[in-house]
Write an enzyme that holds these catalytic residues in place. Structure first.
Site, short mmCIF file in Angstrom:
data_model
loop_
_atom_site.label_atom_id
_atom_site.label_comp_id
_atom_site.label_asym_id
_atom_site.label_seq_id
_atom_site.Cartn_x
_atom_site.Cartn_y
_atom_site.Cartn_z
CG ASP A 117 3.13 -0.27 1.80
OD1 ASP A 117 3.58 -1.14 2.57
OD2 ASP A 117 2.02 0.26 1.97
N GLY A 118 6.71 -1.25 2.36
CA GLY A 118 7.36 -2.50 2.72
C GLY A 118 6.40 -3.66 2.85
CG ASP A 135 14.45 -0.07 12.74
OD1 ASP A 135 13.55 0.16 13.58
OD2 ASP A 135 15.55 0.48 12.77
#
Length: 254
Positions: A117-118, A135
């Site tokens: 999970d960024g 992005d």
């Protein structure tokens, strides 16, 4: 009853012609595009604009990317920025499973694709990156976790001194102006939004230590690995960024 977490992620599909290969969540929208004859090139204009971080940080040693897609930016940076250590964060395992379809390099000492999970990864890693490219779109668009005030606060903290964020935000997003303002509050300076009307995107740049101004732009030398045609396309994007800098108001504070 067990529950497979992979099932919560939508599977993308690949569309291929004689010359191109593209990644989709729906046939109406292209997530990533690859020229089969030049798999390391940047074929979508907005990705070339995202590389505009080089105007403000020409030789980053650590690059982070939130969102893999077809890996265009990852491949481009891996090939042309050999000094950079690159970490790509992707939450969707079905996207990662297509990395060979899009000719991504294998993980090695300076390149890795991590299923994560960024937003959580960024929060847990302060002073980790010189550049962070955001992005991370899914089938529903830009997730709230990657566009919240807390996320941009965490991005600020995860950047090293003079670090730069470049974030892709759709111009049609109803909260576009709010999101740009949110970035400004997190970075304590007005960000720079560069519109890509061809693709309906804007690339939002923000720098950790100061607002972005024309005098901060540095000359970027063409890497020997980059063909002149690709370099010229990149210069078109860079010139658009320079023009946006010249057009913005002089006051830097939000």
């Amino acid at each position: 009853m067990s529950f497979d977490l992979d099932q919560i992620h939508v599977k993308p599909f690949v569309h291929e012609t004689r010359k191109m290969k593209s990644l989709h969540f729906s046939i109406a929208e292209v997530q990533s595009c690859m020229d089969l004859a030049a798999p390391d090139s940047l074929d979508l204009a907005y990705t070339r604009t995202m590389m505009g971080f080089l105007l403000f940080h020409p030789a980053p040693l650590r690059i982070g990317m939130v969102g893999l897609g077809g890996g265009s930016l990852a491949k481009f940076c891996y090939r042309h920025l050999p000094q950079a250590d690159i970490t790509v964060l992707e939450i969707n395992p079905h996207v990662i499973a297509l990395r060979q379809d899009f000719s991504l390099p294998e993980d090695d000492a300076r390149f890795r694709v991590i299923r994560a999970d960024g937003s959580r990864y960024v929060r847990a890693h302060e002073n980790a990156f010189d550049v962070l490219l955001v992005d991370g779109y899914d089938c529903d668009g830009l997730p709230g976790a990657l566009s919240s005030k807390r996320f941009y606060d965490d991005v600020f903290d995860c950047l090293r001194p003079s670090g730069v964020m470049a974030a892709n935000i759709h111009l049609e997003n109803q909260e576009f102006s709010l999101l740009v303002a949110r970035v400004g509050r997190s970075f304590n300076h007005r960000p720079l939004a560069v519109n890509e009307h061809e693709s309906g995107n804007a690339i939002v740049f923000a720098r950790k230590d100061s607002w972005l101004a024309p005098h901060q732009v540095v000359d970027v030398v063409r890497p020997g690995t980059m063909e002149i045609a690709q370099w010229e396309l990149l210069q078109v994007a860079f010139n658009r960024i320079r023009a946006a800098l010249d057009e913005q108001p002089r006051a830097g504070r939000t």
